[in-house]
Design an enzyme around this catalytic site. Structure first.
Site, PDB file in Angstrom:
ATOM      1  N   SER A   1      47.600  55.812  56.855  1.00  0.00           N
ATOM      2  CA  SER A   1      46.838  54.733  56.823  1.00  0.00           C
ATOM      3  C   SER A   1      46.967  54.455  58.189  1.00  0.00           C
ATOM      4  O   SER A   1      47.886  54.443  58.899  1.00  0.00           O
ATOM      5  CB  SER A   1      47.098  53.497  55.977  1.00  0.00           C
TER       6      SER A   1
ATOM      7  N   GLU B   1      34.915  48.930  71.745  1.00  0.00           N
ATOM      8  CA  GLU B   1      33.473  48.804  70.800  1.00  0.00           C
ATOM      9  C   GLU B   1      33.681  48.717  69.463  1.00  0.00           C
ATOM     10  O   GLU B   1      32.875  48.899  68.762  1.00  0.00           O
ATOM     11  CB  GLU B   1      32.666  50.262  71.157  1.00  0.00           C
ATOM     12  N   SER B   2      34.832  48.362  68.955  1.00  0.00           N
ATOM     13  CA  SER B   2      35.114  47.938  67.741  1.00  0.00           C
ATOM     14  C   SER B   2      36.165  48.787  67.034  1.00  0.00           C
ATOM     15  O   SER B   2      37.357  48.978  67.524  1.00  0.00           O
ATOM     16  CB  SER B   2      33.897  48.188  66.394  1.00  0.00           C
TER      17      SER B   2
ATOM     18  N   HIS C   1      42.493  56.205  55.824  1.00  0.00           N
ATOM     19  CA  HIS C   1      43.243  56.261  54.698  1.00  0.00           C
ATOM     20  C   HIS C   1      43.049  57.755  54.157  1.00  0.00           C
ATOM     21  O   HIS C   1      42.113  57.975  53.866  1.00  0.00           O
ATOM     22  CB  HIS C   1      43.068  55.041  53.570  1.00  0.00           C
TER      23      HIS C   1
ATOM     24  N   CYS D   1      30.369  49.689  68.647  1.00  0.00           N
ATOM     25  CA  CYS D   1      29.037  48.664  69.354  1.00  0.00           C
ATOM     26  C   CYS D   1      28.661  49.240  70.754  1.00  0.00           C
ATOM     27  O   CYS D   1      29.608  49.593  71.441  1.00  0.00           O
ATOM     28  CB  CYS D   1      29.704  47.132  69.510  1.00  0.00           C
TER      29      CYS D   1
END
Lengths: 131, 131
Positions: free
Chosen positions: A56, A63-64, A69, A84
């Site tokens: 994970s 930008e985010s 996983h 973004c």
């Protein structure tokens, strides 16, 4: 299409290379490369390998984020590609990962995140990128 | 409902407390608390405050992840609450955060991630949790 702060691809990768999905260093490397392929800028990241198997992790970009996983035993990886701004293309990251994981089948749903009208931002405003 | 490895709530929180959304320490604390409220187990996390404003971060839990991006200037937070297994309830994390952010309005979409039939897992298998 409505204007939004970001686009978020919820991706399911099936029939992947099981060895890659269980290699935490490789997964971290590929997730960072995917974010760069999308045109994003790395900020920070964290990855973890579970016992007996599975990885994970998340890469925070300006930008985010890109998150993953893996279930190597099923050849399955659950991936979020969220960017973004107009200068990035999350689909480039998606295509990069599909190939890197040697995934034979994938499903995606794309969400608009932070739709201007819902937030109350003027539709004529430029895309906002946190940097 | 189809059996799946996980459930993922894509949440949009509007009209939040702007000061909270710009406080990276507070956001990290609340995201960790939200994961615990859901019944999840913390593994690792990473958070970052942007200039001039905004926070991004992710908490990796044994049961998947909690991620957030905030736009304090708009009172908006974009949150992902993704958990695997029957012992956790992502909606408890959602309710905790809605209250903690003092969000007056929220929108959600729930995804099933890793649907058994798509992966090829026997429908009679128990829920799988990586731990």
């Amino acid at each position: 299409m409505a204007k939004s702060l970001g686009r978020h691809i919820v991706a399911e990768f099936y029939e992947c290379d099981k060895d890659i999905l269980d290699d935490v260093d490789k997964i971290e490397e590929l997730m960072k490369k995917a974010s760069i392929e999308s045109g994003a800028t790395l900020v920070t990241s964290t990855f973890h390998r579970f016992l007996p198997h599975g990885v994970s992790g998340a890469v925070i970009v300006s930008e985010s984020h890109f998150a993953i996983h893996t279930w190597p035993e099923y050849g399955y990886a659950s991936v979020d590609i969220y960017t973004c701004g107009d200068h990035v293309d999350p689909w480039k990251g998606f295509e990069f990962l599909k190939k890197a994981f040697n995934s034979q089948r994938a499903q995606t749903v794309e969400h608009l995140r932070g739709v201007y009208e819902e937030i109350g931002i003027d539709e004529n405003s430029p895309h906002k990128v946190e940097a």
